[in-house]
Scaffold this active site. Structure first.
Site, short mmCIF file in Angstrom:
data_model
loop_
_atom_site.label_atom_id
_atom_site.label_comp_id
_atom_site.label_asym_id
_atom_site.label_seq_id
_atom_site.Cartn_x
_atom_site.Cartn_y
_atom_site.Cartn_z
N GLU A 29 10.19 4.79 -6.56
CA GLU A 29 9.07 3.87 -6.34
C GLU A 29 8.06 3.94 -7.50
OE1 GLU A 29 7.40 3.65 -2.32
OE2 GLU A 29 5.44 4.02 -3.25
N THR A 60 5.18 -1.34 -5.83
CA THR A 60 4.19 -1.47 -4.76
C THR A 60 3.32 -2.71 -4.95
OG1 THR A 60 2.57 -0.09 -5.90
CG2 THR A 60 4.09 1.03 -4.40
N TYR A 61 2.60 -3.06 -3.88
CA TYR A 61 1.78 -4.28 -3.84
C TYR A 61 0.39 -3.90 -3.37
CZ TYR A 61 0.70 -9.17 -2.60
OH TYR A 61 0.16 -10.42 -2.52
N ASP A 121 -2.89 -1.93 4.76
CA ASP A 121 -3.98 -1.27 5.48
C ASP A 121 -5.24 -2.11 5.40
OD1 ASP A 121 -2.88 1.07 6.59
OD2 ASP A 121 -2.69 1.88 4.56
N ALA A 136 3.77 -6.17 10.74
CA ALA A 136 4.88 -6.29 9.79
C ALA A 136 6.06 -7.05 10.39
CB ALA A 136 5.32 -4.91 9.33
N HIS A 160 2.62 6.33 13.08
CA HIS A 160 1.56 5.60 12.38
C HIS A 160 0.20 6.05 12.93
CE1 HIS A 160 -1.11 2.32 11.16
NE2 HIS A 160 -0.25 2.15 10.16
N GLN A 187 7.07 6.95 5.29
CA GLN A 187 5.85 7.47 4.68
C GLN A 187 6.17 8.86 4.14
OE1 GLN A 187 3.18 7.31 3.07
NE2 GLN A 187 1.96 6.20 4.60
#
Ligand code: FAD
Length: 304
Positions: A29, A60-61, A121, A136, A160, A187
């Site tokens: 990543e 990632t975004y 988030d 999601a 979560h 995660q």
């Protein structure tokens, strides 16, 4: 804009197909850098992972669209200028559904057919976009409506942070899978048992979507303490103490982090995890040290 032909032929379910064929999915990543120096560091890292022929690399975004153009551009360049398969992360928060359709369309135009679908988030207090999505699972559905994509989602070995209990957490995760997710990436976490317990819970819920564990090399005390807090991952006391003691000795700190992550990754593979997803923070050396230190299960055949 039409994507080059070699980019549009990719219609497989990506890592999910690899795993279904009995292989492990190893991936890395990265994040889209803001500066020229950041670009140089990133490309050096990408070129170092390329010879390993990973299943994919992901980009990632920034939640709310803060890295929208940089994520698209970097993912497109990786797909065009390297031999790597590129997965673009996409978060729903802060976007209307129409904007999300536009972004998914631009990914497709750029030849990107692999998306990690995330909620993102929200800033507290969260006011959902009036014309947007809440979870999601809805983003997975939207991407499926937009065309043929390989879709990944997020999983949480320690639950979560906003889920009130495990049953609720697992129910919502299974909903993402039923909405059309092909695979999941976790995660970061530092204890193998957290991943193994999540896997048992999913099996008990009848969910067989492959969940690839994320490996975060814990090589810097202050950084990991901050990330663990942000992501709600338990930073084990013994690891924290050893890293804290070595915090002014980068070589020793690197070795502690790599040794810990190698042990964790090996245990996960030995327990049958379908692969490993390395969080690199654009520095591939720790991830490569870990990967090279593993006894990798022999694949049934060459995957490409
Ligand atoms: P969801 O699956 O929507 O879950 C979020 C919460 O909502 C959970 O508590 C869930 O139980 C609950 N929920 C789900 N559905 C319902 C429902 N129908 N009703 C009520 N509650 C529900 N963030 C970024 O900004 N950019 C990134 O690039 C990025 N990459 C990531 C990559 C990975 C592998 C992981 C694990 C996380 C990543 N994140 C990223 C962080 C992620 O956006 C956050 O962890 C976010 O809080 C959760 O996203 P999700 O996709 O799991 O959301």
């Amino acid at each position: 804009m039409t994507a080059p032909a070699h980019l549009t032929t990719e219609t497989s379910r990506g890592p999910a197909d690899l795993i279904a064929a009995g292989h492990r999915s190893y991936s890395f990543e990265f994040f889209p850098p803001k500066t020229g120096e950041g670009q140089r560091v990133l490309w050096s890292a990408l070129r170092r992972v390329e010879p390993l022929d990973p299943a994919f690399v992901s980009v990632t975004y920034g939640a709310g669209g803060t890295s929208r153009e940089r994520t698209t551009e970097l993912t497109r360049r990786i797909a065009e200028d390297t031999t790597l398969r590129a997965v673009a992360h996409l978060t729903a928060v802060g976007h209307s559904t129409a904007e999300l359709r536009g972004i998914i369309g631009r990914y497709a135009d750029a030849g990107i057919r692999d998306v990690l679908a995330l909620r993102g988030d929200p800033q507290a207090p969260w006011r959902p976009h009036p014309y947007g999505l809440r979870h999601a699972a809805e983003l997975v559905e939207l991407i499926r409506q937009c065309g043929t994509f390989s879709i990944g989602v997020a999983a949480f070995p320690e639950r979560h942070p906003r889920s009130p209990d495990w049953d609720t957490d697992i129910r919502h995760f299974v909903a993402k899978c039923r909405a059309g997710a092909d695979y999941a990436i976790t995660q970061m976490f530092f204890r193998a048992e957290d991943y193994l317990r999540l896997r048992d819970r999913l099996a008990a819920a009848g969910c067989d979507t492959p969940v690839v564990p994320a490996i975060m090399p814990a090589t810097r005390y202050a950084q990991i303490a901050r990330f663990a807090l942000l992501s709600n991952a338990t930073f084990p006391d013994d690891l924290a103490l050893r890293l804290r003691t070595a915090r002014y000795h980068p070589g020793e700190s690197h070795r502690i982090g790599v040794d810990h992550a190698t042990e964790l990754a090996q245990r996960l593979l030995d327990e049958g995890a379908p692969g490993l997803h390395y969080i690199t923070l654009n520095q591939s050396s720790a991830a490569l040290d870990i990967h090279r230190g593993l006894r990798l299960p022999t694949p049934p055949e060459v995957h490409r």
